[in-house]
Design an enzyme around this catalytic site. Structure first.
Site, PDB file in Angstrom:
ATOM      1  N   TYR A 259      12.099  -3.301  -6.987  1.00 35.45           N
ATOM      2  CA  TYR A 259      10.817  -3.273  -7.701  1.00 35.45           C
ATOM      3  C   TYR A 259       9.807  -2.241  -7.297  1.00 35.45           C
ATOM      4  O   TYR A 259       9.291  -1.608  -8.231  1.00 35.45           O
ATOM      5  CB  TYR A 259      10.090  -4.728  -7.819  1.00 35.45           C
ATOM      6  CG  TYR A 259       9.064  -4.724  -8.344  1.00 35.45           C
ATOM      7  CD1 TYR A 259       8.489  -4.717  -9.706  1.00 35.45           C
ATOM      8  CD2 TYR A 259       7.696  -4.818  -7.420  1.00 35.45           C
ATOM      9  CE1 TYR A 259       7.496  -4.606 -10.165  1.00 35.45           C
ATOM     10  CE2 TYR A 259       6.271  -4.613  -7.953  1.00 35.45           C
ATOM     11  CZ  TYR A 259       6.263  -4.600  -9.674  1.00 35.45           C
ATOM     12  OH  TYR A 259       5.038  -4.621  -9.825  1.00 35.45           O
TER      13      TYR A 259
ATOM     14  N   ASN B 243       0.330   0.364   5.869  1.00 34.00           N
ATOM     15  CA  ASN B 243       1.064  -0.125   4.804  1.00 34.00           C
ATOM     16  C   ASN B 243       1.869  -0.946   5.683  1.00 34.00           C
ATOM     17  O   ASN B 243       2.818  -0.709   6.349  1.00 34.00           O
ATOM     18  CB  ASN B 243       2.052   0.865   4.116  1.00 34.00           C
ATOM     19  CG  ASN B 243       2.933   0.267   3.429  1.00 34.00           C
ATOM     20  OD1 ASN B 243       4.187   0.642   3.057  1.00 34.00           O
ATOM     21  ND2 ASN B 243       2.564  -0.979   2.478  1.00 34.00           N
ATOM     22  N   GLY B 244       1.904  -2.358   5.272  1.00 30.60           N
ATOM     23  CA  GLY B 244       2.504  -3.481   5.618  1.00 30.60           C
ATOM     24  C   GLY B 244       1.560  -4.672   6.118  1.00 30.60           C
ATOM     25  O   GLY B 244       0.412  -4.777   5.636  1.00 30.60           O
TER      26      GLY B 244
ATOM     27  N   CYS C 188       0.890  -1.155   0.014  1.00 29.45           N
ATOM     28  CA  CYS C 188       0.107  -0.013   0.028  1.00 29.45           C
ATOM     29  C   CYS C 188       0.848   1.154  -0.061  1.00 29.45           C
ATOM     30  O   CYS C 188       2.076   1.352   0.282  1.00 29.45           O
ATOM     31  CB  CYS C 188      -0.934  -0.006   1.288  1.00 29.45           C
ATOM     32  SG  CYS C 188      -1.882  -1.276   1.423  1.00 29.45           S
TER      33      CYS C 188
ATOM     34  N   GLY D  98      -0.519   0.655  -5.040  1.00 35.84           N
ATOM     35  CA  GLY D  98      -1.844  -0.052  -4.682  1.00 35.84           C
ATOM     36  C   GLY D  98      -3.005   0.566  -5.870  1.00 35.84           C
ATOM     37  O   GLY D  98      -3.054   2.062  -6.019  1.00 35.84           O
TER      38      GLY D  98
HETATM   39  P1  AMP Z   1       6.600 -13.772 -13.104  1.00 37.52           P
HETATM   40  O1  AMP Z   1       5.897 -14.199 -14.280  1.00 37.52           O
HETATM   41  O2  AMP Z   1       5.542 -14.150 -11.830  1.00 37.52           O
HETATM   42  O3  AMP Z   1       7.655 -14.234 -12.921  1.00 37.52           O
HETATM   43  O4  AMP Z   1       6.459 -12.288 -12.963  1.00 37.52           O
HETATM   44  C1  AMP Z   1       7.506 -11.542 -12.917  1.00 37.52           C
HETATM   45  C2  AMP Z   1       7.058 -10.018 -13.174  1.00 37.52           C
HETATM   46  O5  AMP Z   1       6.428  -9.590 -12.146  1.00 37.52           O
HETATM   47  C3  AMP Z   1       8.436  -9.042 -12.972  1.00 37.52           C
HETATM   48  O6  AMP Z   1       8.264  -8.273 -14.259  1.00 37.52           O
HETATM   49  C4  AMP Z   1       8.305  -8.165 -11.979  1.00 37.52           C
HETATM   50  O7  AMP Z   1       8.219  -6.849 -12.260  1.00 37.52           O
HETATM   51  C5  AMP Z   1       6.786  -8.280 -11.521  1.00 37.52           C
HETATM   52  N1  AMP Z   1       6.522  -8.331 -10.278  1.00 37.52           N
HETATM   53  C6  AMP Z   1       7.619  -8.841  -9.087  1.00 37.52           C
HETATM   54  N2  AMP Z   1       7.115  -8.841  -7.941  1.00 37.52           N
HETATM   55  C7  AMP Z   1       5.784  -8.168  -8.095  1.00 37.52           C
HETATM   56  C8  AMP Z   1       4.742  -7.884  -7.033  1.00 37.52           C
HETATM   57  N3  AMP Z   1       4.937  -8.302  -5.796  1.00 37.52           N
HETATM   58  N4  AMP Z   1       3.520  -7.396  -7.536  1.00 37.52           N
HETATM   59  C9  AMP Z   1       3.496  -6.987  -8.824  1.00 37.52           C
HETATM   60  N5  AMP Z   1       4.438  -7.562  -9.734  1.00 37.52           N
HETATM   61  C10 AMP Z   1       5.556  -8.019  -9.624  1.00 37.52           C
END
Ligand code: AMP
Length: 469
Positions: free
Chosen positions: A252, A107-108, A7, A33
């Site tokens: 990220y 947030n958390g 969040c 979010g």
């Molecule tokens: P995947 O296909 O599950 O390996 O998706 C990887 C992608 O999801 C990468 O491009 C990341 O930037 C993105 N990603 C990683 N962690 C998260 C997260 N917690 N929430 C949304 N997107 C994420």
């Protein structure tokens, strides 16, 4: 229980247009979010709250903001989690209790949220949402302390896990951060006419930039800050301990233009890319980022390797709004909606494809396929963090261990699954170096499985239903 809470939170004290500033702050924190948004404001007598599902700009019209008068406000933007996508879980939560009007945004994730809630329910508390944030309001209301700050201190010491929280009472804003400092929270100020000072708190400093507030500092882990009639009062409510800043904020989650944990995110990401190039060099023609998450690391990789950086994938930024799905199934439709390859950049090229992380591997696999279909001769996938092998219990939306590809496969198996010619992840040592963590101040649990806190109700936590993505 909605326990995976990524969040964004914001708080404003001492500005005649507090709700408008909170709105702008949330607008800048939208990436944290997109499920729901809310603002609570106080005019010194009454706390009013508007919450709704959707993007910040969709939830608030100017009429709605006009219904939030006063110089104090807090705001929240919430990430989507499966089965919990309901307006009841939209924050801030606002109640009237024996300590007066009180609203909270969080947030958390509380690792003892489930057990606290069960205990409170056994003792007669009634909850309106499935979010563990509501627990805090009950703890405050039940406290024998009559003073709000004292009751909060008592309540905060009962909580375990990750929290950066903003509270709004009639005449003050209170901000608290857990003793580990998992999630970020910073303070800024604005000088107003007449020598008055307005204080602004936000998850990330990019919120300050938009409203013209000057960044002052991080809120310390274990610190509680009260902005009220007596000015700004900062105090420790919990003893000092080892911190555990979430490294994934730098990998990220946060925006690259933000300062998070006192460090510029963009600097960390470019450094991750540079170190990745040193650890996993390859002969290639172009470095292509997966936008937007891979851009800063790809720039670092290109700078270090001398291979030209090119935008070989273009992102449609409006995905998530209304669109019509074709009735016929189209292969990789989801990814195509979001990304389109630039054939002239990719055709016949040996491509270094840079992304920030692989979670399940399914998106990556589709992107690699897309790059190949656009004519790339070779695809060398480079990931700017180590393999994610363990779920996060502190507020980042990660799937269960079963679904994490790196928890169940070797790097060679992952390479084959995503169909890349080569695959290289940044090492843990490289990641530590990239965020300048010489003293071990960060949490790396998603890469190591070593959690900095005791996980209360661990079995229950890992049995939680998986969230979206
Ligand atoms: P995947 O296909 O599950 O390996 O998706 C990887 C992608 O999801 C990468 O491009 C990341 O930037 C993105 N990603 C990683 N962690 C998260 C997260 N917690 N929430 C949304 N997107 C994420």
């Amino acid at each position: 229980m909605a326990w995976r809470e990524e969040c964004g939170v914001v708080a404003v004290y001492g500005h005649p247009e507090a709700a408008n500033l909170a709105y702008l702050g949330l607008y800048a924190l939208q990436h944290r979010g997109q499920e729901s948004a809310g603002i609570a404001a106080s005019d010194g007598r009454q706390v009013r709250c508007v919450r709704g599902m959707g993007y910040v700009a969709d939830v608030f019209s100017s009429e709605q903001l006009a219904r939030l008068p006063g110089a104090l406000a807090i705001g929240h933007t919430r990430y989507s989690t499966a089965g919990e996508s309901s307006a009841d879980n939209a924050q801030p939560f606002s109640v009237v209790c024996n300590k007066g009007h009180l609203a909270v945004a969080h947030n958390g994730n509380l690792t003892n949220g489930i057990s606290l809630r069960r205990q409170l329910e056994r003792e007669g508390s009634i909850f309106q949402s499935t979010s563990d944030t509501e627990v805090v309001l009950h703890l405050v209301a039940r406290s024998r302390e009559w003073d709000l700050a004292a009751a909060l201190r008592e309540a905060l010491l009962e909580l375990e896990g990750a929290f950066s929280m903003v509270f709004l009472a009639q005449d003050r804003v209170i901000v608290a951060r857990d003793p580990y400092g998992f999630r970020p929270m910073s303070l800024a100020q604005m000088e107003l006419s007449g020598g008055r000072t307005c204080y602004v708190f936000a998850s990330e400093s990019c919120a300050f930039d938009l409203i013209g507030a000057t960044y002052l500092s991080e809120i310390e882990p274990g610190e509680m800050v009260i902005a009220g009639p007596h000015g700004l009062v900062r105090e420790r409510y919990a003893p000092r301990r080892r911190t555990a800043f979430c490294v994934f904020e730098h990998v990220y989650f946060s925006r690259p233009d933000s300062i998070v944990f006192g460090r510029a995110v963009n600097e960390s990401r470019e450094r991750m890319g540079r170190l990745l190039a040193r650890e996993h060099p390859v002969e290639a023609d172009v470095v292509v980022p997966v936008p937007d998450s891979g851009v800063a690391a790809a720039l670092g990789y290109a700078a270090e390797s001398g291979i030209p950086f090119r935008h070989g994938l273009i992102r449609n930024h409006y995905v998530g709004r209304t669109f019509i799905e074709p009735s016929q199934a189209i292969r990789d439709f989801g990814v195509k909606l979001k990304l389109n390859p630039v054939r002239s950049v990719l055709e016949g090229k040996r491509v270094v494809l840079v992304d920030d992380s692989i979670v399940r591997g399914t998106t990556c696999r589709k992107i690699v396929r897309m790059v190949r279909q656009a004519g790339a001769r070779e695809v060398h996938l480079r990931i700017s963090c180590p393999p994610v092998i363990s779920p996060c219990f502190y507020g980042v939306d990660t799937p269960t261990k079963k679904e994490l590809i790196a928890a169940n496969s070797s790097i060679e198996e992952i390479r084959r699954f995503v169909d890349a010619d080569t695959l290289g992840y940044l090492s843990l040592a490289g990641l530590r170096e990239a965020v300048c963590d010489a003293d071990g101040d960060y949490c790396y649990a998603c890469y190591t499985g070593r959690y900095p806190t005791e996980l209360v109700n661990f079995e229950e936590l890992i049995a939680q239903p998986r969230s979206r993505r």
